[in-house]
Scaffold this motif. Structure first.
Motif, mmCIF file in Angstrom:
data_model
loop_
_atom_site.group_PDB
_atom_site.id
_atom_site.type_symbol
_atom_site.label_atom_id
_atom_site.label_comp_id
_atom_site.label_asym_id
_atom_site.label_seq_id
_atom_site.Cartn_x
_atom_site.Cartn_y
_atom_site.Cartn_z
ATOM 1 N N LEU A 5 0.834 -1.193 0.000
ATOM 2 C CA LEU A 5 0.000 0.000 0.000
ATOM 3 C C LEU A 5 0.869 1.244 0.000
ATOM 4 N N SER A 6 0.527 2.189 -0.846
ATOM 5 C CA SER A 6 1.177 3.484 -0.815
ATOM 6 C C SER A 6 0.495 4.351 0.227
ATOM 7 N N VAL A 7 1.109 5.495 0.532
ATOM 8 C CA VAL A 7 0.514 6.406 1.504
ATOM 9 C C VAL A 7 -0.864 6.842 1.051
ATOM 10 N N SER A 8 -1.023 7.106 -0.249
ATOM 11 C CA SER A 8 -2.319 7.558 -0.750
ATOM 12 C C SER A 8 -3.375 6.482 -0.596
ATOM 13 N N GLU A 9 -2.978 5.210 -0.681
ATOM 14 C CA GLU A 9 -3.957 4.136 -0.529
ATOM 15 C C GLU A 9 -4.490 4.049 0.887
ATOM 16 N N TRP A 10 -3.713 4.543 1.861
ATOM 17 C CA TRP A 10 -4.205 4.552 3.230
ATOM 18 C C TRP A 10 -5.240 5.643 3.458
ATOM 19 N N ASP A 11 -5.458 6.520 2.447
ATOM 20 C CA ASP A 11 -6.513 7.517 2.561
ATOM 21 C C ASP A 11 -7.887 6.878 2.506
ATOM 22 N N VAL A 12 -7.992 5.678 1.921
ATOM 23 C CA VAL A 12 -9.278 5.002 1.862
ATOM 24 C C VAL A 12 -9.533 4.299 3.186
ATOM 25 N N PRO A 13 -10.792 4.005 3.513
ATOM 26 C CA PRO A 13 -11.090 3.358 4.797
ATOM 27 C C PRO A 13 -10.458 1.970 4.910
ATOM 28 N N TRP A 14 -10.265 1.539 6.150
ATOM 29 C CA TRP A 14 -9.828 0.184 6.433
ATOM 30 C C TRP A 14 -10.609 -0.330 7.634
ATOM 31 N N LEU A 15 -10.650 -1.653 7.754
ATOM 32 C CA LEU A 15 -11.504 -2.296 8.739
ATOM 33 C C LEU A 15 -10.659 -2.984 9.792
ATOM 34 N N GLY A 16 -10.933 -2.695 11.064
ATOM 35 C CA GLY A 16 -10.291 -3.388 12.172
ATOM 36 C C GLY A 16 -11.245 -4.414 12.752
ATOM 37 N N LEU A 17 -10.747 -5.586 13.048
ATOM 38 C CA LEU A 17 -11.535 -6.660 13.657
ATOM 39 C C LEU A 17 -10.806 -7.164 14.893
ATOM 40 N N VAL A 18 -11.449 -7.038 16.041
ATOM 41 C CA VAL A 18 -10.919 -7.579 17.288
ATOM 42 C C VAL A 18 -11.759 -8.795 17.644
ATOM 43 N N VAL A 19 -11.147 -9.969 17.618
ATOM 44 C CA VAL A 19 -11.845 -11.217 17.904
ATOM 45 C C VAL A 19 -11.721 -11.511 19.387
ATOM 46 N N GLY A 20 -12.838 -11.335 20.103
ATOM 47 C CA GLY A 20 -12.860 -11.606 21.527
ATOM 48 C C GLY A 20 -13.327 -13.011 21.822
ATOM 49 N N ASN A 21 -13.385 -13.355 23.095
ATOM 50 C CA ASN A 21 -13.775 -14.704 23.489
ATOM 51 C C ASN A 21 -15.226 -15.022 23.146
ATOM 52 N N THR A 22 -16.085 -14.014 23.150
ATOM 53 C CA THR A 22 -17.510 -14.263 22.913
ATOM 54 C C THR A 22 -18.087 -13.485 21.750
ATOM 55 N N ARG A 23 -17.421 -12.406 21.310
ATOM 56 C CA ARG A 23 -17.974 -11.580 20.241
ATOM 57 C C ARG A 23 -16.873 -11.089 19.314
ATOM 58 N N LEU A 24 -17.297 -10.612 18.145
ATOM 59 C CA LEU A 24 -16.418 -9.922 17.213
ATOM 60 C C LEU A 24 -16.692 -8.430 17.327
ATOM 61 N N HIS A 25 -15.621 -7.653 17.410
ATOM 62 C CA HIS A 25 -15.735 -6.206 17.545
ATOM 63 C C HIS A 25 -15.147 -5.564 16.293
ATOM 64 N N TRP A 26 -15.934 -4.764 15.601
ATOM 65 C CA TRP A 26 -15.565 -4.196 14.308
ATOM 66 C C TRP A 26 -15.389 -2.687 14.425
ATOM 67 N N GLY A 27 -14.341 -2.178 13.781
ATOM 68 C CA GLY A 27 -14.123 -0.739 13.746
ATOM 69 C C GLY A 27 -13.763 -0.305 12.337
ATOM 70 N N LEU A 28 -14.426 0.723 11.851
ATOM 71 C CA LEU A 28 -14.139 1.280 10.527
ATOM 72 C C LEU A 28 -13.305 2.539 10.707
ATOM 73 N N PHE A 29 -12.158 2.582 10.033
ATOM 74 C CA PHE A 29 -11.216 3.686 10.166
ATOM 75 C C PHE A 29 -11.057 4.424 8.839
ATOM 76 N N ARG A 30 -10.773 5.700 8.918
ATOM 77 C CA ARG A 30 -10.203 6.454 7.805
ATOM 78 C C ARG A 30 -8.871 6.985 8.293
ATOM 79 N N GLN A 31 -7.782 6.492 7.697
ATOM 80 C CA GLN A 31 -6.451 6.693 8.238
ATOM 81 C C GLN A 31 -6.438 6.236 9.703
#
Length: 285
Positions: A5-31
């Motif tokens: 990924l180039s720096v400019s490609e990080w301008d688009v959103p990316w998705l964070g996923l934290v897998v916990g013991n009982t649930r999935l936690h999702w976060g949408l980021f821009r940079q």
């Protein structure tokens, strides 16, 4: 594999996923800015395939069962800022390997491990969620820091800016209730109440609530006092699903004690802190 990924490609959103013991936690980021958060149960292989085949499109999310109103509201934000053509990059931090394995065929997948955490003295079995919580708390609120995570387990994790100090683990509030009911013959099932119960109960279910809650608050107070003694200027940050209730109850019992900060999205702050380092890794993401 995709190109680095180039720096400019990080301008688009990316998705964070934290897998916990009982649930999935999702976060949408821009940079490095968190835009939306939602939660789902652990997903099946078929459900993961549906999401991946449709590049995490909103219609694929809406096909999942048991989505509550707050999740649907967050998905509206997702629809508004999804990139029109570029695929979403997926950054995963997991404590459940079986769930992690389901996402690894996605070409824009990147798993965060302890090797990515810029702290010394990390031991191999330390949960990646605890390590990310430290990064998020220290970056946002300052070092040294004690992180208390009130989830399935209740964990205490302390660190300076350079190295892990250590911590402790005990059953979380909900886990204590369910374990007690499952392993005793004559005790009724009791659930986490919405209000702080009476300390001196007059029936069994209420006695269980008193024991679990006041016992947990006493443990919390003991660790906070020990931390204040060793690090008088240190920060204390509380997170986790039971965090808001525990925060309210602890504050009501300790009105004159220097307080703690409640931060529900602490693990995502840790992922955000790592974003420049992930960009620098290049080929694998």
């Amino acid at each position: 594999m995709p190109d680095p990924l180039s720096v400019s490609e990080w301008d688009v959103p990316w998705l964070g996923l934290v897998v916990g013991n009982t649930r999935l936690h999702w976060g949408l980021f821009r940079q490095q800015q968190l835009q939306a958060v939602w939660h789902t149960p652990h997903l099946t292989s078929a459900q993961v395939t549906e999401l991946l085949d449709h590049q995490f499109g909103v219609a694929a999310w809406r096909s999942l069962p048991t989505l509550d109103r707050s999740t649907l509201d967050e998905l509206t934000k997702l629809a508004a800022i999804l990139p029109p053509a570029s695929p979403l990059r997926l950054v995963v931090a997991s404590v459940v390997p079986a769930q992690t394995d389901l996402w690894q065929r996605y070409p824009y997948f990147r798993e965060v491990t302890l090797a990515d955490i810029p702290l010394a003295n990390l031991y191999p079995t330390l949960g990646i969620d605890r390590a990310l919580n430290l990064l998020g708390a220290g970056d946002r609120y300052g070092w040294p820091v004690l992180v208390i995570d009130a989830g399935t387990a209740l964990t205490f994790t302390a660190s300076t800016a350079e190295r892990l100090i250590g911590g402790a683990i005990l059953p979380g509030l909900t886990t204590q209730f369910t374990t007690l009911a499952a392993n005793t013959a004559n005790l009724p099932t009791a659930h986490l109440p919405t209000e702080l119960p009476s300390r001196w109960a007059s029936h069994t279910a209420e006695a269980i609530r008193s024991g679990v809650i006041y016992g947990t608050l006493a443990t919390l107070t003991d660790y906070v006092q020990a931390w204040r003694q060793d690090y008088p200027a240190g920060q204390i940050v509380l997170t986790g699903g039971d965090g808001p209730k525990l925060y309210q109850w602890w504050q009501s019992q300790n009105p004159k004690t220097p307080g703690m900060t409640l931060e529900p999205h602490l693990t995502f702050l840790g992922l955000s802190h790592l974003q420049p380092a992930l960009l620098a890794t290049g080929p694998q993401f």
